[in-house]
Design a protein around this motif. Structure first.
Motif, PDB file in Angstrom:
ATOM      1  N   LEU A   1       4.356   2.646   2.282  1.00  0.00           N
ATOM      2  CA  LEU A   1       5.648   3.076   1.753  1.00  0.00           C
ATOM      3  C   LEU A   1       5.948   4.511   2.168  1.00  0.00           C
ATOM      4  N   GLN A   2       4.959   5.363   2.089  1.00  0.00           N
ATOM      5  CA  GLN A   2       5.165   6.765   2.448  1.00  0.00           C
ATOM      6  C   GLN A   2       5.482   6.918   3.935  1.00  0.00           C
TER       7      GLN A   2
ATOM      8  N   ASP B   1       0.835  -1.188   0.000  1.00  0.00           N
ATOM      9  CA  ASP B   1       0.000   0.000   0.000  1.00  0.00           C
ATOM     10  C   ASP B   1       0.883   1.257   0.000  1.00  0.00           C
ATOM     11  N   ASN B   2       0.501   2.242  -0.823  1.00  0.00           N
ATOM     12  CA  ASN B   2       1.280   3.467  -0.949  1.00  0.00           C
ATOM     13  C   ASN B   2       1.470   4.175   0.382  1.00  0.00           C
ATOM     14  N   ARG B   3       0.440   4.126   1.204  1.00  0.00           N
ATOM     15  CA  ARG B   3       0.535   4.806   2.490  1.00  0.00           C
ATOM     16  C   ARG B   3       1.603   4.166   3.367  1.00  0.00           C
TER      17      ARG B   3
ATOM     18  N   TRP C   1       9.660   4.117  -5.343  1.00  0.00           N
ATOM     19  CA  TRP C   1       8.836   2.904  -5.422  1.00  0.00           C
ATOM     20  C   TRP C   1       7.359   3.266  -5.245  1.00  0.00           C
ATOM     21  N   SER C   2       7.072   4.125  -4.282  1.00  0.00           N
ATOM     22  CA  SER C   2       5.679   4.521  -4.043  1.00  0.00           C
ATOM     23  C   SER C   2       5.101   5.286  -5.227  1.00  0.00           C
ATOM     24  N   HIS C   3       6.000   5.956  -6.003  1.00  0.00           N
ATOM     25  CA  HIS C   3       5.557   6.693  -7.194  1.00  0.00           C
ATOM     26  C   HIS C   3       5.556   5.837  -8.451  1.00  0.00           C
TER      27      HIS C   3
ATOM     28  N   ILE D   1      12.495   4.124  -1.660  1.00  0.00           N
ATOM     29  CA  ILE D   1      11.127   3.818  -1.221  1.00  0.00           C
ATOM     30  C   ILE D   1      10.151   4.872  -1.744  1.00  0.00           C
ATOM     31  N   ILE D   2      10.575   6.134  -1.764  1.00  0.00           N
ATOM     32  CA  ILE D   2       9.725   7.196  -2.335  1.00  0.00           C
ATOM     33  C   ILE D   2       9.480   6.922  -3.819  1.00  0.00           C
TER      34      ILE D   2
END
Length: 372
Positions: free
Chosen positions: A7-8, A3-5, A367-369, A364-365
């Motif tokens: 990762l963020q 989930d993006n959250r 990756w989330s994008h 990680i940023i």
């Protein structure tokens, strides 16, 4: 993809926390790794076609049974090796303070470890082993020469380091790592003496993490493996003992307790079963495309940033372990530590080197994008 959250959140926490206060004691192996590719077709002195998959290599061997054949290996990279040095190098790259005891060279430190010894406090007790790491896109074959590692034993550890120094190092460390039980055959005896002679003299009562990597124990005797697992349960009395396994190792250990791979629905179920059998704090398993953990916080599984064309895979698991440990030592949850683990490994296989803490955060940023 997680989930993006999630990762963020992990990236945000890495931006707020620094590993420069973390002190870690690790040992005891050390290898000189030569990464090689197998030639499938040679065209001229400079050009060749690589065998990309393990099945191709296996098929060539099987077809030559009863005959003979020649195989060419092309050296790609010579680097520090061994589960301990690779994991220690990754943690040092993040800024942790590492004391490493192991097989880095007897008369002098081998050149492949020079960069590592500039980043860590190194105590060498023997010459390193040597490994040909035959890499394919879908895996690797580790071919090792172990003779020097006979000197990695309790007698030499006691003579060259000393019990009192070991007590001090373990007391002052925030985490301890014992790596590569399989290839350092004297490890169980070292553990026995540490439990008998070192642990009772420790003064700090906090249950610090102890991370252990057996490192592909298939070739070791069942009795010896079970004995090693019993030692881990003894360490649990003083430490928060964590066993790290890859997928192959997880199924092999499960088999020792009477369950075959086909009896599990997935790797998380395997990890749950193992924790029921091995009375320690945590079981962590890292297949190629995901990772899971089972412990007091619960059970978690995250997908990783899979790379179909890695630059380097030898050491990917050790970088996962380093990333997971880094996350835990920074106070992240188990699920978040899985993210730092798979991301640390994902950076490594794409760049053929370990990440810094800031590079891990940026990875990680990205990756989330969806930009890696």
């Amino acid at each position: 993809m997680p989930d993006n959250r999630l990762l963020q959140n992990v990236a945000e926490k890495l931006g707020e926390k620094s590993p420069d206060h973390i002190r870690i004691l690790m040992g005891f192996d050390g290898f000189v790794d030569e990464v090689v590719h197998v030639v499938g077709k040679r065209y001229n002195n400079e050009e060749y076609e690589r065998l990309n998959y393990m099945e191709e290599y296996g098929r060539k061997i099987c077809e030559a049974a009863g005959l003979s054949f020649n195989i060419e290996m092309v050296p790609v990279q010579r680097k520090l090796g061994g589960n301990g040095p690779i994991m220690a190098n990754s943690l040092a790259s993040h800024g942790c303070h590492i004391t490493y005891i192991g097989a880095l060279g007897k008369e002098y430190v081998h050149p492949v470890f020079q960069e590592l010894t500039q980043k860590v406090k190194a105590i060498s007790i023997s010459n390193p082993g040597y490994t040909d790491a035959i890499e394919f896109l879908d895996g690797k074959i580790i071919s090792s020469k172990l003779e020097p590692l006979k000197d990695v034993n309790w007698k030499n550890l006691k003579e060259k380091v000393g019990v009192d120094t070991l007590v001090k190092c373990m007391d002052e460390s925030d985490m301890i790592g014992f790596e590569n039980w399989t290839l350092v055959v004297g490890t169980s005896d070292i553990w026995k003496h540490i439990l008998d002679e070192v642990v009772p003299k420790m003064t700090k009562q906090d249950r610090k993490p102890l991370f252990v990597d057996l490192a592909d124990p298939e070739k070791r005797d069942k009795k010896d493996i079970l004995e090693a697992l019993k030692y881990l349960e003894q360490f649990e009395g003083k430490f928060e003992t964590i066993l790290g396994l890859n997928e192959k190792e997880a199924y092999e250990i499960a088999q020792l307790f009477g369950k075959e791979k086909a009896q599990f629905s997935d790797v998380l179920e395997t990890a749950e079963f193992l924790r029921e059998q091995i009375k320690i704090s945590m079981i962590v398993v890292h297949p190629v495309k995901q990772a899971c953990v089972v412990g007091r916080e619960g059970k978690f599984l995250v997908d990783g940033p899979y790379c179909s064309t890695p630059k380097l895979t030898t050491g990917a698991g050790d970088n996962f372990n380093a990333g997971f440990v880094l996350g835990k030592m920074l106070g992240l949850t188990c699920e978040e530590a899985l993210v730092t683990g798979v991301a640390n490994s994902g950076f490594y296989v794409r760049n053929a080197r370990s990440a810094s803490c800031e590079e891990l955060r940026q990875f990680i940023i990205d990756w989330s994008h969806g930009t890696i």
